[in-house]
Design a protein around this motif. Structure first.
Motif, mmCIF file in Angstrom:
data_model
loop_
_atom_site.group_PDB
_atom_site.id
_atom_site.type_symbol
_atom_site.label_atom_id
_atom_site.label_comp_id
_atom_site.label_asym_id
_atom_site.label_seq_id
_atom_site.Cartn_x
_atom_site.Cartn_y
_atom_site.Cartn_z
ATOM 1 N N PHE A 175 -55.610 -14.683 -2.886
ATOM 2 C CA PHE A 175 -54.533 -15.457 -2.271
ATOM 3 C C PHE A 175 -55.084 -16.180 -1.045
ATOM 4 C CE2 PHE A 175 -52.405 -11.941 -4.410
ATOM 5 C CZ PHE A 175 -51.401 -12.603 -5.117
ATOM 6 N N THR A 176 -54.644 -17.424 -0.847
ATOM 7 C CA THR A 176 -55.075 -18.176 0.321
ATOM 8 C C THR A 176 -53.865 -18.715 1.086
ATOM 9 O OG1 THR A 176 -55.187 -20.379 -0.706
ATOM 10 C CG2 THR A 176 -57.114 -18.968 -0.936
ATOM 11 N N ILE A 258 -50.836 -19.161 -1.783
ATOM 12 C CA ILE A 258 -49.525 -18.598 -1.480
ATOM 13 C C ILE A 258 -48.981 -19.091 -0.144
ATOM 14 C CG2 ILE A 258 -50.311 -16.515 -0.274
ATOM 15 C CD1 ILE A 258 -48.205 -14.981 -2.036
ATOM 16 N N GLY A 259 -49.854 -19.617 0.705
ATOM 17 C CA GLY A 259 -49.399 -20.141 1.987
ATOM 18 C C GLY A 259 -48.786 -21.510 1.928
ATOM 19 N N PHE A 260 -48.793 -22.152 0.761
ATOM 20 C CA PHE A 260 -48.310 -23.525 0.615
ATOM 21 C C PHE A 260 -47.208 -23.575 -0.437
ATOM 22 C CE2 PHE A 260 -52.717 -23.527 1.867
ATOM 23 C CZ PHE A 260 -52.809 -24.496 2.853
ATOM 24 N N THR A 291 -48.611 -24.457 -7.049
ATOM 25 C CA THR A 291 -47.682 -24.186 -5.954
ATOM 26 C C THR A 291 -46.256 -24.204 -6.505
ATOM 27 O OG1 THR A 291 -47.933 -26.535 -5.411
ATOM 28 C CG2 THR A 291 -49.138 -24.970 -4.056
ATOM 29 N N PRO A 292 -45.302 -23.550 -5.822
ATOM 30 C CA PRO A 292 -44.017 -23.264 -6.463
ATOM 31 C C PRO A 292 -42.977 -24.370 -6.454
ATOM 32 C CG PRO A 292 -44.115 -22.191 -4.330
ATOM 33 C CD PRO A 292 -45.480 -22.779 -4.567
ATOM 34 N N ASN A 293 -43.156 -25.457 -5.681
ATOM 35 C CA ASN A 293 -42.000 -26.340 -5.536
ATOM 36 C C ASN A 293 -41.686 -27.143 -6.795
ATOM 37 O OD1 ASN A 293 -44.087 -28.269 -5.270
ATOM 38 N ND2 ASN A 293 -42.822 -29.557 -3.960
ATOM 39 N N GLY A 294 -42.584 -27.139 -7.792
ATOM 40 C CA GLY A 294 -42.254 -27.770 -9.060
ATOM 41 C C GLY A 294 -41.527 -26.848 -10.022
ATOM 42 N N ASP A 295 -41.404 -25.579 -9.665
ATOM 43 C CA ASP A 295 -40.715 -24.600 -10.493
ATOM 44 C C ASP A 295 -39.211 -24.718 -10.254
ATOM 45 O OD1 ASP A 295 -39.458 -21.923 -11.112
ATOM 46 O OD2 ASP A 295 -41.528 -21.406 -11.634
ATOM 47 N N PRO A 296 -38.388 -24.727 -11.323
ATOM 48 C CA PRO A 296 -36.933 -24.839 -11.129
ATOM 49 C C PRO A 296 -36.352 -23.774 -10.207
ATOM 50 C CG PRO A 296 -37.505 -25.089 -13.450
ATOM 51 C CD PRO A 296 -38.765 -24.680 -12.744
ATOM 52 N N ARG A 297 -36.997 -22.617 -10.142
ATOM 53 C CA ARG A 297 -36.488 -21.556 -9.273
ATOM 54 C C ARG A 297 -36.618 -21.904 -7.792
ATOM 55 N NH1 ARG A 297 -39.665 -17.035 -12.677
ATOM 56 N NH2 ARG A 297 -41.088 -18.807 -12.642
ATOM 57 N N PHE A 298 -37.492 -22.853 -7.473
ATOM 58 C CA PHE A 298 -37.622 -23.225 -6.066
ATOM 59 C C PHE A 298 -36.356 -23.912 -5.580
ATOM 60 C CE2 PHE A 298 -39.414 -25.492 -2.373
ATOM 61 C CZ PHE A 298 -40.010 -24.415 -1.734
ATOM 62 N N ALA A 299 -35.788 -24.787 -6.407
ATOM 63 C CA ALA A 299 -34.516 -25.414 -6.048
ATOM 64 C C ALA A 299 -33.413 -24.365 -5.932
ATOM 65 C CB ALA A 299 -34.140 -26.474 -7.086
#
Length: 346
Positions: A175-176, A258-260, A291-299
């Motif tokens: 993890f970074t 994981i930091g982004f 990174t997670p912001n493209g995952d629907p769960r991020f919204a």
């Protein structure tokens, strides 16, 4: 019940063309005494990608997903977009909000963690923007840190699984997060907590994701340091760590940034370019998790934080670690929490 008129998406910003790179970097480093040759080096990283950082595009895509999720859940909240360091600048966005009649808005910062640049500096951005607009500026309330939110952990874990499927099964999970000066990390957290809120939260998020994936052993390392060599920053660096893993006989590595929450230039340069090239040079298999912001769960995560603040949902957390920011009852971070690091006098 708390009443709000809008949601402000507050991010770091990034250039969207070659001519924007140097002015953007000067905004980022203003007052920090960064030598011009260091800016030259970082500018070359941006120009390697045509002078375009992916961050603004990814933020717009994430905002569109949040707007759709708000509508799906029956919340009538417009979402505005402002940045700390590049257009759309948060001062301009808050002026636009005031002109539209927004009186109170929640603020979603694109950082999951505590610490000065990850949290308190967003409070400073909010204060600066309100001061620039004047008495008509809306009240702006920053949502809490979300490093241990179940949806964040699940999205990061699935990204790790997808990356791991592309390398041999005996991979090492690493993890970074963005490195910061040791002095800044020590001051991260309110007096009496013991400091290191940033690095401890990163380590806790990594533990939660590794447990979700089913990996017992993993590493937490750092990237993107930019200070002078005589100033200690959080270490080890990801590229050095890849080399160290090779020396221990590791044949494959999966890196989770994981930091982004989205692909900053630091992700696509430090990981997809430098770390990946080092692994290839050493004959190691290498995969970088999304990174997670493209995952629907991020919204869904963003909207759940809004509902939590509005008193419509209980806080969703997987650990007992503090998650500061503003709370539904208006409490702010503690005085002197996550102060800016003192720079040495030269």
């Amino acid at each position: 019940m708390t009443v709000v008129d809008a949601l402000l998406w507050l991010s770091f910003g990034g250039p969207e063309g070659p001519a924007e790179v140097r002015p953007f970097l000067e905004n980022v480093t203003r007052g920090r005494g960064i030598p011009p040759e260091r800016l030259d080096e970082v500018e070359a990283h941006y120009q390697h990608f045509g002078g375009v950082s992916p961050i603004n595009r990814l933020n717009r895509e994430a905002i569109a997903a949040v707007q759709a999720e708000l509508a799906r859940q029956g919340l009538d909240l417009p979402v505005y977009f402002g940045n700390r360091n590049w257009h759309p600048m948060v001062e301009d966005t808050v002026a636009e909000m005031a002109a539209a009649g927004v009186r109170r808005a929640l603020v979603f910062p694109t950082s999951a963690y505590g610490g000065y640049s990850a949290c308190r500096q967003y409070h400073e951005d909010i204060a600066r923007a309100r001061d620039a607009v004047g008495p008509d500026a809306p009240d702006l309330v920053k949502l809490r840190q979300f490093f241990d939110h179940p949806l964040f952990v699940a999205a990061v874990a699935d990204a790790v699984r997808a990356a791991a499927a592309t390398v041999p099964a005996d991979y090492r999970l690493v993890f970074t997060a963005h490195s910061v000066p040791e002095t800044a990390d020590r001051s991260a957290g309110p007096p009496g907590e013991g400091g290191r809120r940033y690095s401890r939260q990163v380590a806790e998020a990594a533990r939660l994701v590794a447990a979700e994936v089913g990996v017992a052993e993993f590493d937490v390392v750092w990237q993107s340091r930019s200070g002078p060599p005589q100033v200690p920053w959080l270490a080890p660096d990801i590229v050095d760590h890849v080399e160290a893993l090779h020396g221990r006989g590791v044949r494959a590595v999966v890196v989770s940034p994981i930091g982004f929450v989205s692909d900053h230039l630091e992700v696509v340069w430090d990981l997809d370019t430098e770390a990946a090239e080092k692994a290839a040079e050493l004959g190691m298999a290498f995969a970088r998790a999304a990174t997670p912001n493209g995952d629907p769960r991020f919204a869904e995560l963003v909207v759940s934080l809004v509902r939590e603040h509005l008193g419509e949902a209980e806080p969703a957390k997987l650990s007992d670690f503090p998650a500061a920011g503003c709370t539904a009852n208006g409490a702010l971070c503690a005085v002197a929490c996550c102060e800016a690091p003192k720079r040495p006098v030269r």
